[in-house]
Design a protein around this motif. Structure first.
Motif, PDB file in Angstrom:
ATOM      1  N   PRO A 132       0.832  -1.215   0.000  1.00  0.00           N
ATOM      2  CA  PRO A 132       0.000   0.000   0.000  1.00  0.00           C
ATOM      3  C   PRO A 132       0.863   1.261   0.000  1.00  0.00           C
ATOM      4  N   THR A 133       0.575   2.138  -0.944  1.00  0.00           N
ATOM      5  CA  THR A 133       1.413   3.321  -1.152  1.00  0.00           C
ATOM      6  C   THR A 133       0.573   4.590  -1.124  1.00  0.00           C
ATOM      7  N   PHE A 134       1.064   5.601  -0.400  1.00  0.00           N
ATOM      8  CA  PHE A 134       0.493   6.946  -0.422  1.00  0.00           C
ATOM      9  C   PHE A 134       1.430   7.776  -1.311  1.00  0.00           C
ATOM     10  N   ALA A 135       0.911   8.340  -2.387  1.00  0.00           N
ATOM     11  CA  ALA A 135       1.748   9.087  -3.328  1.00  0.00           C
ATOM     12  C   ALA A 135       1.442  10.575  -3.264  1.00  0.00           C
ATOM     13  N   LEU A 136       2.494  11.365  -3.073  1.00  0.00           N
ATOM     14  CA  LEU A 136       2.362  12.822  -2.979  1.00  0.00           C
ATOM     15  C   LEU A 136       3.224  13.464  -4.056  1.00  0.00           C
ATOM     16  N   PRO A 137       2.617  13.962  -5.140  1.00  0.00           N
ATOM     17  CA  PRO A 137       3.412  14.569  -6.206  1.00  0.00           C
ATOM     18  C   PRO A 137       3.944  15.945  -5.826  1.00  0.00           C
ATOM     19  N   THR A 138       5.152  16.242  -6.287  1.00  0.00           N
ATOM     20  CA  THR A 138       5.744  17.571  -6.095  1.00  0.00           C
ATOM     21  C   THR A 138       5.883  18.313  -7.418  1.00  0.00           C
ATOM     22  N   THR A 139       5.465  17.672  -8.508  1.00  0.00           N
ATOM     23  CA  THR A 139       5.446  18.317  -9.818  1.00  0.00           C
ATOM     24  C   THR A 139       4.044  18.186 -10.394  1.00  0.00           C
ATOM     25  N   ASN A 167      -1.927  -3.476 -10.591  1.00  0.00           N
ATOM     26  CA  ASN A 167      -1.571  -3.730  -9.194  1.00  0.00           C
ATOM     27  C   ASN A 167      -0.647  -2.672  -8.605  1.00  0.00           C
ATOM     28  N   ASP A 168      -0.103  -1.766  -9.446  1.00  0.00           N
ATOM     29  CA  ASP A 168       0.863  -0.805  -8.914  1.00  0.00           C
ATOM     30  C   ASP A 168       0.245   0.532  -8.514  1.00  0.00           C
ATOM     31  N   ILE A 169      -1.038   0.763  -8.820  1.00  0.00           N
ATOM     32  CA  ILE A 169      -1.608   2.084  -8.565  1.00  0.00           C
ATOM     33  C   ILE A 169      -1.590   2.400  -7.070  1.00  0.00           C
ATOM     34  N   PRO A 170      -1.126   3.592  -6.686  1.00  0.00           N
ATOM     35  CA  PRO A 170      -1.107   3.929  -5.260  1.00  0.00           C
ATOM     36  C   PRO A 170      -2.504   3.838  -4.635  1.00  0.00           C
ATOM     37  N   ALA A 171      -2.553   3.365  -3.407  1.00  0.00           N
ATOM     38  CA  ALA A 171      -3.839   3.265  -2.715  1.00  0.00           C
ATOM     39  C   ALA A 171      -4.413   4.646  -2.448  1.00  0.00           C
ATOM     40  N   VAL A 172      -3.534   5.599  -2.126  1.00  0.00           N
ATOM     41  CA  VAL A 172      -3.977   6.951  -1.780  1.00  0.00           C
ATOM     42  C   VAL A 172      -3.140   7.965  -2.563  1.00  0.00           C
ATOM     43  N   ALA A 173      -3.818   8.889  -3.231  1.00  0.00           N
ATOM     44  CA  ALA A 173      -3.149  10.027  -3.873  1.00  0.00           C
ATOM     45  C   ALA A 173      -3.418  11.267  -3.033  1.00  0.00           C
ATOM     46  N   ILE A 174      -2.358  11.999  -2.719  1.00  0.00           N
ATOM     47  CA  ILE A 174      -2.477  13.211  -1.906  1.00  0.00           C
ATOM     48  C   ILE A 174      -1.854  14.346  -2.703  1.00  0.00           C
ATOM     49  N   VAL A 175      -2.702  15.163  -3.327  1.00  0.00           N
ATOM     50  CA  VAL A 175      -2.244  16.193  -4.266  1.00  0.00           C
ATOM     51  C   VAL A 175      -2.303  17.546  -3.566  1.00  0.00           C
ATOM     52  N   ASP A 176      -1.193  17.911  -2.971  1.00  0.00           N
ATOM     53  CA  ASP A 176      -1.084  19.128  -2.159  1.00  0.00           C
ATOM     54  C   ASP A 176      -0.266  20.156  -2.931  1.00  0.00           C
TER      55      ASP A 176
END
Length: 384
Positions: A132-139, A167-176
């Motif tokens: 399980p991955t939380f992904a936070l983009p900086t670009t 199967n690789d899609i992050p469980a949570v996207a956090i777009v800040d």
């Protein structure tokens, strides 16, 4: 039949990085494996995430062995570090490089049969979801936080491996958008044009349909309205937030319907010369749009032009094609994108090899116009 795969949960808005703690607690996670790159540590962006960990007493292991174009070794070293860490989820902070590295790590940890990483190229038949991955983009460009794709460099073969795996899609996207404020002008420009390339290519791919068209036209419109402002003034809160959303919206579409030969041609440039992906896409986009105008996608160009802000009333199809290409060129020029391959140190003698690599890229099948090695070679020469 059409298919849409998106994150389980996504958050948007200034300061939303704080939900890392909420989501970790809700899911019962105990320790984070924090994947980011050394520049984000150096410039204090990673500290914003560490602050969330510290304030909420979330233990973490920091992993920063991440290159701008991540390699097989980055993934394999990350797998070993994850296993040794005792972590039970991944937090990935960065552009496509950090998030792609995290995807590779998460997939291999839970699918050890693919430990050589090379076997993940193309559509990999993995059996288990990634860690399980939380992904936070900086670009505001790659949309790696919402896609089922990631790209890893095979340095020995001088090849970018495009890996496609639900199967690789992050469980949570956090777009800040606050995490994007420190992006320099050049990176803002390149990643923004990367997002525009995603939107345009997936809008005209043969797999496009009503839902993906809706996403992509809105993304084009938002990028056209906000990219230059974000480049000119990195503290423009409205433009930064709009771009953070636009690149995600574009990702919702292209992740599910595919891309075309702009990406096929850009990938070898990254493998051969370590060219930033956004720069390669931005430079090649108008040339490929012109090439693809001789395809069944041509009638859609007038809609691209309209989304770019062009008054298309009473335009013919041919005029719409020209207007769309010129609008993309004008935006690219206005934000300082190089216009010729020789400007980014591409070697003309490498073009035949680049063309073969591009033709064999997984994205080639999504192009609206059937192509060949010879056609792609001619496009490289035209862009040179």
């Amino acid at each position: 039949m059409n298919r849409i795969i998106l994150n389980e949960t996504s958050y948007f808005g200034a300061g939303c990085r704080s939900v890392i703690a909420v989501e970790a607690a809700r899911r019962g996670f105990k320790k984070a494996f924090f994947v980011t790159d050394k520049d984000l540590i150096k410039f204090g962006v990673a500290a914003e995430i560490i602050k969330v960990f510290d304030e909420n007493k979330i233990p973490y292991e920091l992993y920063s062995d991440v290159k701008a174009n991540p390699t097989i070794a980055n993934v394999q070293n990350g797998v070993a570090a994850y296993k040794a860490s005792g972590a039970d989820f991944i937090v990935a902070l960065g552009g496509g490089s950090s998030i792609d590295t995290a995807k590779g790590i998460g997939i291999v940890v839970n699918n050890p049969d693919f430990a050589d990483v090379k076997s993940l190229e193309g559509v990999a038949d993995t059996k288990h979801k990634a860690v399980p991955t939380f992904a936070l983009p900086t670009t505001a460009g790659t949309a790696a936080e919402v896609t089922i794709n990631y790209v890893i460099i095979d340095e020995d073969a001088r090849k970018k491996m495009v890996c496609v795996d639900p199967n690789d899609i992050p469980a949570v996207a956090i777009v800040d958008p606050e995490l994007m404020y420190s992006m320099p002008k050049g990176l803002t420009a390149a990643t923004g044009m990367d997002a525009l390339t995603h939107a345009i290519e997936s809008y005209i791919t043969p797999g496009a349909w009503a839902m993906s068209d809706m996403f992509e036209l809105k993304a084009i419109e938002m990028i056209a309205q906000n990219l230059k402002a974000a480049v000119d003034n990195g503290k423009d809160v409205v433009a930064r937030e709009a771009m953070s959303q636009a690149q995600y919206i574009a990702g919702m579409g292209f992740s599910n319907v595919g891309l075309g030969i702009v990406h096929s041609m850009a990938h070898p440039l990254g493998a051969f010369y370590d060219t930033p992906h956004g720069v390669a896409n931005a430079l090649l986009l108008p040339y490929v749009m012109e090439y693809n105008a001789e395809s069944p996608a041509a009638p859609k160009y007038i809609n691209i032009a309209k989304a770019m802000g062009v008054d298309t009333a009473e335009m013919s199809e041919a005029e719409g094609v020209k207007a769309a290409i010129e609008a993309v060129k004008a935006l690219s020029l206005s934000i300082g994108i190089p216009q010729k391959l020789h400007e980014i140190n591409v070697k003309e003698e490498d073009i035949p090899a680049l063309a073969v690599a591009a033709f064999n890229d997984v994205c080639t099948g999504g192009n609206p116009r059937p192509t060949s090695v010879e056609d792609i070679e001619a496009l490289y020469h035209k862009a040179f």
